[in-house]
Scaffold this motif. Structure first.
Motif: not given
Length: 184
Positions: A10-24
């Motif tokens: 879950e933490a890994t998925k959240e970190n990856m989602q944060n990378a997507i959010s930052h990119l957007e």
């Protein structure tokens, strides 16, 4: 599956989602020809000695596709707003009519479009690097938990699937932005 491993996933998925959010967020700042209030989101104005975001001291609107208007709540702030926009290195030349600051957004040249696409690709690559480091961190944490070898391998496979999923999302986001930038 082990509770700790589930938490790591879950933490890994959240970190990856944060990378997507930052990119957007970063891609929104790259203009694609049309005027948008978000183009001025990074502009900070000296407001009585405090650096204040432009949006907190004025209304920023787009009356048409090529114009941004900034109407400050205090008219005496117009010179500071003009200076801040000029100093922000956005390539805009603000004008004022005594009531508000008006910015004409010039159409993009082919060369400038290519530069913006290159910048968008760099942002996408940064996001992919963040995703890969989240994968690396997740794998490291799974090993540190000390679960059975099978559970560890399954967790690594799950983390790799997440990595593939988020990397392809980055590619799709970049594809859309690239098309938006290159559209004349």
């Amino acid at each position: 599956m082990n509770e700790e491993v589930t938490f790591i996933l879950e933490a890994t998925k959240e970190n990856m989602q944060n990378a997507i959010s930052h990119l957007e967020k970063e891609l929104v700042k790259i203009r694609a020809g049309k005027a948008s209030p978000s183009m001025l989101s990074s502009v900070m104005v000296d407001y009585y000695g405090n650096m204040t975001p432009l949006s907190q001291m004025s209304n920023v609107n787009t009356p048409d596709a090529r114009t941004i208007s900034v109407q400050p709540w205090e008219k005496q702030m117009i010179p500071q707003i003009e200076t801040a926009i000029l100093n922000s290195n956005l390539g805009f030349n603000p004008m004022n009519n005594g009531e508000m600051v008006i910015i004409n957004v010039p159409p993009l040249t082919e060369e400038r479009r290519k530069q913006l696409v290159k910048h968008a690709k760099a942002e996408a690559e940064d996001a992919k690097v963040s995703i890969r480091s989240a994968r690396q961190e997740g794998n490291k944490e799974v090993k540190a938990v000390g679960v059975s070898e099978d559970l560890e391998k399954n967790a690594e496979i799950d983390i790799q699937e997440l990595t593939n999923e988020f990397s392809s999302r980055v590619d799709r986001i970049l594809e859309v932005k690239e098309a938006e930038i290159m559209k004349v």
